[in-house]
Design a protein around this motif. Structure first.
Motif, PDB file in Angstrom:
ATOM      1  N   PHE A 180       1.025  -1.252   0.020  1.00 42.56           N
ATOM      2  CA  PHE A 180      -0.198  -0.010  -0.189  1.00 42.56           C
ATOM      3  C   PHE A 180       0.805   1.239  -0.041  1.00 42.56           C
ATOM      4  N   ALA A 181       1.921   1.245   0.816  1.00 43.30           N
ATOM      5  CA  ALA A 181       2.738   2.449   0.807  1.00 43.30           C
ATOM      6  C   ALA A 181       3.643   2.784  -0.407  1.00 43.30           C
ATOM      7  N   GLN A 182       3.930   1.648  -1.181  1.00 42.66           N
ATOM      8  CA  GLN A 182       4.421   1.735  -2.554  1.00 42.66           C
ATOM      9  C   GLN A 182       3.619   1.943  -3.803  1.00 42.66           C
ATOM     10  N   ASN A 183       2.096   1.919  -3.467  1.00 41.77           N
ATOM     11  CA  ASN A 183       1.322   2.173  -4.550  1.00 41.77           C
ATOM     12  C   ASN A 183       1.147   1.062  -5.325  1.00 41.77           C
ATOM     13  N   GLN A 184       1.336  -0.083  -4.762  1.00 44.54           N
ATOM     14  CA  GLN A 184       1.043  -1.480  -5.669  1.00 44.54           C
ATOM     15  C   GLN A 184       0.085  -2.268  -5.412  1.00 44.54           C
ATOM     16  N   LEU A 185      -0.823  -1.599  -4.740  1.00 39.09           N
ATOM     17  CA  LEU A 185      -1.811  -2.222  -4.138  1.00 39.09           C
ATOM     18  C   LEU A 185      -3.340  -1.833  -4.844  1.00 39.09           C
ATOM     19  N   VAL A 186      -3.768  -2.552  -5.582  1.00 40.10           N
ATOM     20  CA  VAL A 186      -5.154  -2.203  -6.331  1.00 40.10           C
ATOM     21  C   VAL A 186      -6.376  -2.775  -5.886  1.00 40.10           C
ATOM     22  N   ILE A 187      -7.411  -1.974  -5.268  1.00 43.37           N
ATOM     23  CA  ILE A 187      -8.576  -2.454  -4.558  1.00 43.37           C
ATOM     24  C   ILE A 187      -9.607  -2.272  -5.810  1.00 43.37           C
ATOM     25  N   VAL A 188     -10.296  -3.533  -6.008  1.00 44.98           N
ATOM     26  CA  VAL A 188     -11.399  -3.362  -7.158  1.00 44.98           C
ATOM     27  C   VAL A 188     -12.539  -3.548  -6.377  1.00 44.98           C
ATOM     28  N   ASP A 189     -13.777  -3.398  -7.135  1.00 43.22           N
ATOM     29  CA  ASP A 189     -15.103  -3.585  -6.302  1.00 43.22           C
ATOM     30  C   ASP A 189     -15.557  -5.042  -6.413  1.00 43.22           C
ATOM     31  N   ASN A 190     -15.170  -5.840  -7.646  1.00 47.53           N
ATOM     32  CA  ASN A 190     -15.512  -7.139  -7.754  1.00 47.53           C
ATOM     33  C   ASN A 190     -14.594  -7.763  -8.932  1.00 47.53           C
ATOM     34  N   LEU A 191     -14.524  -9.181  -8.999  1.00 52.41           N
ATOM     35  CA  LEU A 191     -13.781  -9.716  -9.938  1.00 52.41           C
ATOM     36  C   LEU A 191     -14.773 -10.313 -11.016  1.00 52.41           C
ATOM     37  N   LYS A 192     -16.006 -10.087 -11.384  1.00 52.84           N
ATOM     38  CA  LYS A 192     -16.974 -10.460 -12.228  1.00 52.84           C
ATOM     39  C   LYS A 192     -16.439 -10.251 -13.826  1.00 52.84           C
ATOM     40  N   LEU A 193     -16.389 -11.088 -14.474  1.00 51.19           N
ATOM     41  CA  LEU A 193     -15.657 -11.192 -15.944  1.00 51.19           C
ATOM     42  C   LEU A 193     -16.981 -11.736 -16.921  1.00 51.19           C
ATOM     43  N   LYS A 194     -16.983 -11.017 -18.309  1.00 49.85           N
ATOM     44  CA  LYS A 194     -17.847 -11.710 -19.052  1.00 49.85           C
ATOM     45  C   LYS A 194     -17.963 -13.190 -19.351  1.00 49.85           C
ATOM     46  N   THR A 195     -16.575 -13.423 -19.545  1.00 50.92           N
ATOM     47  CA  THR A 195     -16.215 -15.026 -19.976  1.00 50.92           C
ATOM     48  C   THR A 195     -15.343 -15.477 -18.891  1.00 50.92           C
ATOM     49  N   HIS A 196     -15.382 -16.737 -18.924  1.00 54.20           N
ATOM     50  CA  HIS A 196     -14.297 -17.698 -17.882  1.00 54.20           C
ATOM     51  C   HIS A 196     -13.066 -17.927 -18.623  1.00 54.20           C
ATOM     52  N   LYS A 197     -12.826 -17.348 -19.938  1.00 52.54           N
ATOM     53  CA  LYS A 197     -11.607 -17.668 -20.577  1.00 52.54           C
ATOM     54  C   LYS A 197     -10.316 -17.183 -19.811  1.00 52.54           C
ATOM     55  N   THR A 198      -9.325 -18.049 -19.959  1.00 54.94           N
ATOM     56  CA  THR A 198      -7.986 -17.359 -19.278  1.00 54.94           C
ATOM     57  C   THR A 198      -7.494 -16.373 -20.316  1.00 54.94           C
ATOM     58  N   ARG A 199      -7.680 -16.657 -21.575  1.00 56.67           N
ATOM     59  CA  ARG A 199      -7.211 -15.668 -22.205  1.00 56.67           C
ATOM     60  C   ARG A 199      -7.774 -14.067 -22.334  1.00 56.67           C
ATOM     61  N   ASP A 200      -9.030 -14.056 -21.842  1.00 62.18           N
ATOM     62  CA  ASP A 200      -9.517 -12.928 -21.780  1.00 62.18           C
ATOM     63  C   ASP A 200      -9.003 -11.943 -20.537  1.00 62.18           C
ATOM     64  N   LEU A 201      -8.672 -12.932 -19.484  1.00 60.25           N
ATOM     65  CA  LEU A 201      -8.278 -12.273 -18.196  1.00 60.25           C
ATOM     66  C   LEU A 201      -7.006 -11.735 -18.573  1.00 60.25           C
ATOM     67  N   LEU A 202      -6.033 -12.791 -19.258  1.00 57.47           N
ATOM     68  CA  LEU A 202      -4.788 -12.210 -19.418  1.00 57.47           C
ATOM     69  C   LEU A 202      -4.826 -11.085 -20.250  1.00 57.47           C
ATOM     70  N   SER A 203      -5.565 -10.656 -21.212  1.00 57.41           N
ATOM     71  CA  SER A 203      -5.700  -9.632 -21.898  1.00 57.41           C
ATOM     72  C   SER A 203      -6.095  -8.211 -21.153  1.00 57.41           C
ATOM     73  N   ILE A 204      -7.024  -8.589 -20.240  1.00 53.72           N
ATOM     74  CA  ILE A 204      -7.368  -7.435 -19.276  1.00 53.72           C
ATOM     75  C   ILE A 204      -6.158  -7.027 -18.547  1.00 53.72           C
ATOM     76  N   LEU A 205      -5.640  -7.931 -17.848  1.00 56.64           N
ATOM     77  CA  LEU A 205      -4.255  -7.666 -17.239  1.00 56.64           C
ATOM     78  C   LEU A 205      -3.425  -6.933 -18.013  1.00 56.64           C
ATOM     79  N   ALA A 206      -3.013  -7.554 -19.223  1.00 52.20           N
ATOM     80  CA  ALA A 206      -2.121  -6.997 -19.911  1.00 52.20           C
ATOM     81  C   ALA A 206      -2.288  -5.424 -20.270  1.00 52.20           C
ATOM     82  N   GLU A 207      -3.662  -5.247 -20.624  1.00 59.63           N
ATOM     83  CA  GLU A 207      -4.007  -3.921 -21.254  1.00 59.63           C
ATOM     84  C   GLU A 207      -4.145  -2.723 -20.173  1.00 59.63           C
TER      85      GLU A 207
END
Length: 228
Positions: A180-207
């Motif tokens: 938290f002090a290094q500003n490397q902690l991201v707090i999100v509201d939820n982890l709901k995704l449109k699809t369950h594909k790992t490829r889509d999750l990796l694209s969201i994280l990378a972009e």
């Protein structure tokens, strides 16, 4: 008369009663003085109200942080975090102990080697006991021979170590406070995704998240990713 007999003759009953009365009067005087000074159970002194002082910290008990949307990383609002967790002091020594404890518990401990009784081979005596002029040899599966067993080799065991529960929790709080002090902690509201594909999750994280982009690139080059 003997001096002792003279004193005993003077010590009559009248003298005894006189001294006893004097001693009783002095005792009553001391008792009355003490009773006037010290309060009894019936007489109660006026009690003063007790004042309890509590140390109040000038800092608030919470820390404010942004809450983001998981897919777009846009801030949605402000959330209050507990200062005891995300504002706790950072202890490098406890972090090191917790990391070593976690890595010890993750070790499989399946390493194994064969000793002289487990190695395949004959059990006959390899050479005569006497007459050769050399050292005696009982079996060819001994550790000093090629193809023999391993002396004091590793066997399957658990590498897990013990760590107090309080140290584990303090290490977790220190890790969260550091991120938290290094500003490397991201707090999100939820982890709901449109699809369950790992490829889509990796694209969201990378972009969306710049901090994870380098990790995604390293993971994509690994053979376990298979280029997908």
């Amino acid at each position: 008369l003997h001096p002792g007999q003279f004193i005993s003759s003077m010590w009559t009953k009248e003298w005894k009663t006189l001294l006893l009365r004097q001693w009783r009067s002095q005792r009553n005087l001391h008792t009355r003085i003490i009773s006037e000074i010290m309060p009894t159970k019936e007489s109660t002194l006026p009690t003063q109200p007790k004042v309890i002082l509590k140390a109040v910290s000038p800092l608030p008990t919470y820390i404010q942080a942004w809450i983001h949307d998981f897919e777009t990383n846009t801030p949605l609002g402000i959330i209050n975090l507990d200062r005891k967790i995300f504002g706790s002091p950072i202890r490098k020594d406890l972090l090191q102990r917790v990391i070593v404890w976690q890595r010890d518990c993750l070790r499989q401990g399946t390493h194994s080697s064969k000793n002289r009784s487990e190695v395949r081979g004959t059990t006959r005596k390899w050479a005569a006991q006497k007459g050769r002029g050399k050292a005696r040899v009982g079996t060819h599966r001994a550790p000093q021979f090629r193809g023999g067993g391993v002396a004091h080799g590793p066997k399957p065991r658990s590498h897990a170590t013990d760590l107090p529960r309080k140290v584990q929790l303090f290490g977790l709080r220190s890790a969260l406070a550091t991120k938290f002090a290094q500003n490397q902690l991201v707090i999100v509201d939820n982890l709901k995704l449109k699809t369950h594909k790992t490829r889509d999750l990796l694209s969201i994280l990378a972009e969306t998240y710049d901090e994870i982009r380098s990790c995604i690139k390293k993971f994509a080059k690994s053979p376990c990713f298979n280029g997908r």
